[in-house]
Write a protein that holds these residues in place. Structure first.
Motif, short mmCIF file in Angstrom:
data_model
loop_
_atom_site.label_atom_id
_atom_site.label_comp_id
_atom_site.label_asym_id
_atom_site.label_seq_id
_atom_site.Cartn_x
_atom_site.Cartn_y
_atom_site.Cartn_z
N ARG A 1 41.03 -33.75 23.45
CA ARG A 1 40.31 -34.37 21.39
C ARG A 1 38.60 -34.72 22.01
N GLN A 2 38.72 -35.74 22.85
CA GLN A 2 37.50 -36.12 23.14
C GLN A 2 36.56 -35.11 23.36
N PHE A 3 36.75 -34.12 24.33
CA PHE A 3 36.62 -32.99 24.68
C PHE A 3 36.15 -32.01 23.12
N LEU A 4 36.51 -31.40 22.84
CA LEU A 4 36.29 -30.81 21.69
C LEU A 4 35.23 -31.18 20.55
N PRO B 1 30.46 -32.79 20.01
CA PRO B 1 29.83 -31.95 19.10
C PRO B 1 29.04 -33.04 18.56
N TRP B 2 30.85 -33.51 17.41
CA TRP B 2 30.88 -33.46 16.24
C TRP B 2 30.03 -35.46 16.05
N THR B 3 29.89 -36.29 17.40
CA THR B 3 29.41 -36.83 17.38
C THR B 3 28.04 -36.60 17.97
N ILE B 4 28.25 -35.92 18.81
CA ILE B 4 25.84 -36.47 19.69
C ILE B 4 25.04 -35.37 18.51
N TYR B 5 25.75 -34.21 17.32
CA TYR B 5 25.29 -33.69 16.07
C TYR B 5 25.26 -34.24 14.46
N ARG B 6 26.20 -35.46 15.06
CA ARG B 6 26.05 -36.03 13.85
C ARG B 6 24.71 -36.42 12.69
N GLY B 7 24.17 -35.69 11.31
CA GLY B 7 23.27 -36.41 11.20
C GLY B 7 22.13 -34.92 11.89
N SER B 8 22.61 -33.96 11.96
CA SER B 8 21.52 -33.37 12.40
C SER B 8 21.69 -31.60 10.99
N PRO B 9 20.56 -32.28 10.46
CA PRO B 9 20.64 -31.38 9.43
C PRO B 9 20.91 -29.13 9.97
N TYR B 10 20.48 -28.87 11.04
CA TYR B 10 20.45 -27.76 12.11
C TYR B 10 21.56 -27.44 12.18
N TRP B 11 22.34 -28.15 12.54
CA TRP B 11 24.00 -28.37 13.03
C TRP B 11 24.51 -27.64 12.54
N VAL B 12 25.77 -26.77 12.92
CA VAL B 12 26.33 -25.65 12.10
C VAL B 12 27.56 -26.36 13.55
N PRO B 13 28.68 -26.70 12.89
CA PRO B 13 29.74 -27.00 13.73
C PRO B 13 30.65 -25.70 13.89
N PRO B 14 31.15 -25.18 14.95
CA PRO B 14 31.65 -24.09 15.02
C PRO B 14 32.91 -24.56 14.79
N ASP C 1 30.33 -45.81 30.32
CA ASP C 1 30.54 -46.88 29.88
C ASP C 1 31.95 -46.69 29.13
N GLY C 2 32.62 -45.39 30.06
CA GLY C 2 34.19 -45.63 29.04
C GLY C 2 34.16 -44.16 28.57
N GLN C 3 32.83 -44.21 27.65
CA GLN C 3 32.73 -43.31 26.60
C GLN C 3 32.57 -42.28 26.67
N PRO C 4 32.49 -40.46 26.22
CA PRO C 4 32.34 -39.42 26.11
C PRO C 4 30.40 -38.81 26.14
N VAL C 5 29.78 -38.34 27.41
CA VAL C 5 28.48 -38.50 26.04
C VAL C 5 28.05 -36.82 26.71
N GLY C 6 28.69 -36.16 27.86
CA GLY C 6 28.61 -34.73 27.21
C GLY C 6 30.15 -34.26 27.92
N ARG C 7 29.82 -32.87 28.25
CA ARG C 7 30.76 -32.41 28.63
C ARG C 7 30.56 -30.52 28.85
N ILE C 8 31.68 -29.62 30.14
CA ILE C 8 30.94 -28.78 30.76
C ILE C 8 32.33 -28.10 30.65
N ALA C 9 32.56 -26.62 31.52
CA ALA C 9 33.66 -26.73 31.37
C ALA C 9 32.96 -25.34 32.46
#
Length: 90
Positions: free
Chosen positions: A15-18, A21-34, A64-72
């Motif tokens: 759930r954190q992985f998915l 992006p909503w956390t990172i790009y929150r507030g960006s007017p150019y982000w289109v959620p997948p 510090d225990g909070q997700p800041v990036g992801r990769i597969a």
């Protein structure tokens, strides 16, 4: 601040992985959620024919225990066999 990378192993981490992006790009007017369903299929959390020919492992970067990036990491056996290669993808 410490940064660690952990493989995703639990439903909570998935759930954190998915949701990251909503956390990172929150507030960006150019982000289109997948589409969430498509994202689940792409990373192997939901059934998809790609899973029959490939292996995937997802990872979360935590500061510090909070997700800041992801990769597969992806190993496509069908592609490697077809092209006679030994490649992995991310």
């Amino acid at each position: 601040m410490t940064l660690e990378v952990k493989s995703v192993a639990t439903w909570s981490q998935r759930r954190q992985f998915l949701k990251l992006p909503w956390t990172i790009y929150r507030g960006s007017p150019y982000w289109v959620p997948p589409l969430r369903k498509v994202q689940k299929e792409l990373v192997g959390y939901a059934r998809h024919p790609f899973q029959k020919v490939a292996e995937q492992q997802t990872f979360l970067a935590l500061r510090d225990g909070q997700p800041v990036g992801r990769i597969a990491a992806i190993l496509n056996h069908e592609s490697n066999r077809h092209f006679n290669e030994h490649r992995g993808y991310w």
